[in-house]
Design a protein around this motif. Structure first.
Motif, PDB file in Angstrom:
ATOM      1  N   THR A  38       0.838  -1.198   0.000  1.00  0.00           N
ATOM      2  CA  THR A  38       0.000   0.000   0.000  1.00  0.00           C
ATOM      3  C   THR A  38       0.876   1.251   0.000  1.00  0.00           C
ATOM      4  O   THR A  38       0.620   2.189  -0.755  1.00  0.00           O
ATOM      5  CB  THR A  38      -0.949  -0.002   1.224  1.00  0.00           C
ATOM      6  OG1 THR A  38      -1.731  -1.195   1.206  1.00  0.00           O
ATOM      7  CG2 THR A  38      -1.874   1.192   1.199  1.00  0.00           C
ATOM      8  N   GLN A  96       1.063   4.134  -2.870  1.00  0.00           N
ATOM      9  CA  GLN A  96       0.860   5.555  -2.563  1.00  0.00           C
ATOM     10  C   GLN A  96       2.022   6.392  -3.104  1.00  0.00           C
ATOM     11  O   GLN A  96       1.809   7.471  -3.654  1.00  0.00           O
ATOM     12  CB  GLN A  96       0.726   5.772  -1.047  1.00  0.00           C
ATOM     13  CG  GLN A  96      -0.556   5.263  -0.453  1.00  0.00           C
ATOM     14  CD  GLN A  96      -1.750   6.163  -0.744  1.00  0.00           C
ATOM     15  OE1 GLN A  96      -1.697   7.100  -1.533  1.00  0.00           O
ATOM     16  NE2 GLN A  96      -2.863   5.835  -0.120  1.00  0.00           N
ATOM     17  N   LEU A  98       1.618   6.739  -6.852  1.00  0.00           N
ATOM     18  CA  LEU A  98       0.606   7.756  -7.168  1.00  0.00           C
ATOM     19  C   LEU A  98       1.190   9.154  -7.015  1.00  0.00           C
ATOM     20  O   LEU A  98       1.000  10.017  -7.872  1.00  0.00           O
ATOM     21  CB  LEU A  98      -0.621   7.602  -6.261  1.00  0.00           C
ATOM     22  CG  LEU A  98      -1.547   6.432  -6.510  1.00  0.00           C
ATOM     23  CD1 LEU A  98      -2.651   6.400  -5.454  1.00  0.00           C
ATOM     24  CD2 LEU A  98      -2.154   6.501  -7.897  1.00  0.00           C
ATOM     25  N   SER A 137      -3.947  11.948  -7.433  1.00  0.00           N
ATOM     26  CA  SER A 137      -4.550  11.959  -6.103  1.00  0.00           C
ATOM     27  C   SER A 137      -5.282  10.638  -5.854  1.00  0.00           C
ATOM     28  O   SER A 137      -5.598   9.910  -6.780  1.00  0.00           O
ATOM     29  CB  SER A 137      -5.530  13.125  -5.987  1.00  0.00           C
ATOM     30  OG  SER A 137      -6.572  12.986  -6.936  1.00  0.00           O
ATOM     31  N   PHE A 138      -5.519  10.372  -4.592  1.00  0.00           N
ATOM     32  CA  PHE A 138      -6.242   9.160  -4.199  1.00  0.00           C
ATOM     33  C   PHE A 138      -7.620   9.573  -3.730  1.00  0.00           C
ATOM     34  O   PHE A 138      -7.754  10.539  -3.009  1.00  0.00           O
ATOM     35  CB  PHE A 138      -5.494   8.450  -3.057  1.00  0.00           C
ATOM     36  CG  PHE A 138      -6.159   7.188  -2.620  1.00  0.00           C
ATOM     37  CD1 PHE A 138      -5.880   6.001  -3.256  1.00  0.00           C
ATOM     38  CD2 PHE A 138      -7.097   7.200  -1.602  1.00  0.00           C
ATOM     39  CE1 PHE A 138      -6.510   4.828  -2.875  1.00  0.00           C
ATOM     40  CE2 PHE A 138      -7.730   6.033  -1.208  1.00  0.00           C
ATOM     41  CZ  PHE A 138      -7.434   4.849  -1.847  1.00  0.00           C
ATOM     42  N   PRO A 139      -8.667   8.919  -4.127  1.00  0.00           N
ATOM     43  CA  PRO A 139      -8.709   7.735  -4.983  1.00  0.00           C
ATOM     44  C   PRO A 139      -8.929   8.036  -6.467  1.00  0.00           C
ATOM     45  O   PRO A 139      -8.724   7.176  -7.296  1.00  0.00           O
ATOM     46  CB  PRO A 139      -9.905   6.956  -4.423  1.00  0.00           C
ATOM     47  CG  PRO A 139     -10.850   8.019  -3.984  1.00  0.00           C
ATOM     48  CD  PRO A 139      -9.963   9.146  -3.458  1.00  0.00           C
ATOM     49  N   VAL A 142      -6.437   6.980  -9.239  1.00  0.00           N
ATOM     50  CA  VAL A 142      -6.253   5.542  -9.487  1.00  0.00           C
ATOM     51  C   VAL A 142      -7.002   5.122 -10.752  1.00  0.00           C
ATOM     52  O   VAL A 142      -6.520   4.297 -11.527  1.00  0.00           O
ATOM     53  CB  VAL A 142      -6.738   4.719  -8.267  1.00  0.00           C
ATOM     54  CG1 VAL A 142      -6.709   3.228  -8.556  1.00  0.00           C
ATOM     55  CG2 VAL A 142      -5.885   5.052  -7.047  1.00  0.00           C
ATOM     56  N   VAL A 158      -6.140  -2.814  -6.664  1.00  0.00           N
ATOM     57  CA  VAL A 158      -6.522  -1.733  -5.745  1.00  0.00           C
ATOM     58  C   VAL A 158      -7.568  -2.209  -4.735  1.00  0.00           C
ATOM     59  O   VAL A 158      -7.595  -1.726  -3.606  1.00  0.00           O
ATOM     60  CB  VAL A 158      -6.977  -0.448  -6.475  1.00  0.00           C
ATOM     61  CG1 VAL A 158      -5.832   0.126  -7.303  1.00  0.00           C
ATOM     62  CG2 VAL A 158      -8.208  -0.659  -7.304  1.00  0.00           C
ATOM     63  N   TYR A 194      -6.777  -1.627  -0.954  1.00  0.00           N
ATOM     64  CA  TYR A 194      -7.688  -0.712  -0.253  1.00  0.00           C
ATOM     65  C   TYR A 194      -9.080  -1.340  -0.149  1.00  0.00           C
ATOM     66  O   TYR A 194     -10.042  -0.867  -0.763  1.00  0.00           O
ATOM     67  CB  TYR A 194      -7.777   0.626  -0.994  1.00  0.00           C
ATOM     68  CG  TYR A 194      -6.438   1.263  -1.231  1.00  0.00           C
ATOM     69  CD1 TYR A 194      -5.797   1.974  -0.217  1.00  0.00           C
ATOM     70  CD2 TYR A 194      -5.794   1.154  -2.462  1.00  0.00           C
ATOM     71  CE1 TYR A 194      -4.554   2.554  -0.430  1.00  0.00           C
ATOM     72  CE2 TYR A 194      -4.556   1.731  -2.677  1.00  0.00           C
ATOM     73  CZ  TYR A 194      -3.942   2.428  -1.660  1.00  0.00           C
ATOM     74  OH  TYR A 194      -2.711   3.001  -1.879  1.00  0.00           O
ATOM     75  N   TRP A 213     -14.724   0.671  -4.785  1.00  0.00           N
ATOM     76  CA  TRP A 213     -14.258   0.980  -6.130  1.00  0.00           C
ATOM     77  C   TRP A 213     -15.379   0.757  -7.123  1.00  0.00           C
ATOM     78  O   TRP A 213     -16.082  -0.246  -7.061  1.00  0.00           O
ATOM     79  CB  TRP A 213     -13.050   0.108  -6.487  1.00  0.00           C
ATOM     80  CG  TRP A 213     -11.882   0.401  -5.608  1.00  0.00           C
ATOM     81  CD1 TRP A 213     -11.460  -0.316  -4.527  1.00  0.00           C
ATOM     82  CD2 TRP A 213     -11.003   1.517  -5.715  1.00  0.00           C
ATOM     83  NE1 TRP A 213     -10.376   0.284  -3.956  1.00  0.00           N
ATOM     84  CE2 TRP A 213     -10.069   1.415  -4.665  1.00  0.00           C
ATOM     85  CE3 TRP A 213     -10.914   2.594  -6.598  1.00  0.00           C
ATOM     86  CZ2 TRP A 213      -9.065   2.347  -4.475  1.00  0.00           C
ATOM     87  CZ3 TRP A 213      -9.904   3.518  -6.405  1.00  0.00           C
ATOM     88  CH2 TRP A 213      -8.996   3.399  -5.359  1.00  0.00           C
TER      89      TRP A 213
END
Length: 139
Positions: free
Chosen positions: A5, A9, A12, A18-20, A23, A51, A55, A60
């Motif tokens: 994870t 990160q 990214l 940026s998250f999420p 992605v 993902v 996460y 998602w």
């Protein structure tokens, strides 16, 4: 795992995503090229599965990825997409779906669904997804 994870990160961040939301703009190919081959292969080379593994607490939306997992558009997921889309567009009744257009569906991630399963016909989609409503063909 926490290490995976953290690595994701960092990736990214390196890409300026940026998250999420960022992605969704990734692809398995890009991740593989950036050194995440092992993580992807342990998740069947699926960005969505990867993902979801990293996460699990995040919901998602498969249709927001560049491609949906193989076999994704089953009856349950088709309805899930259109229920979600109706909420996004503020629809409160089946009759609201008469305002729905092909470009709306495509803009929200249903391009493949509409073209491959319904020959780009919103009416065909509504008739299949919500058979309990007496649809009248669009005029």
């Amino acid at each position: 795992s926490t290490q995976s994870t953290g690595s994701f990160q960092c990736l990214l961040h390196k890409l300026g995503l940026s998250f999420p939301s960022g992605v969704y703009s990734l692809s398995s190919l890009k991740l593989r090229a950036l050194g995440s081959r092992k993580l992807l292969s342990s998740n069947n080379d699926s960005l969505f599965r990867t993902v979801s593994f990293l996460y699990p607490e995040h919901e998602w939306l498969e249709w927001n990825f560049k491609t949906v997992p193989k076999g994704f558009w089953n009856p349950q997921n088709k309805r899930r997409f259109f229920d979600w889309l109706g909420q996004e567009l503020g629809y409160v009744a089946f009759s609201c779906y008469y305002r729905l257009s092909g470009p709306d569906i495509k803009r929200y991630g249903g391009s493949g669904l509409l073209s491959q399963h319904y020959n780009n016909s919103v009416y065909n989609a509504m008739n299949d997804i919500y058979p309990e409503y007496p649809w009248i063909p669009w005029v």
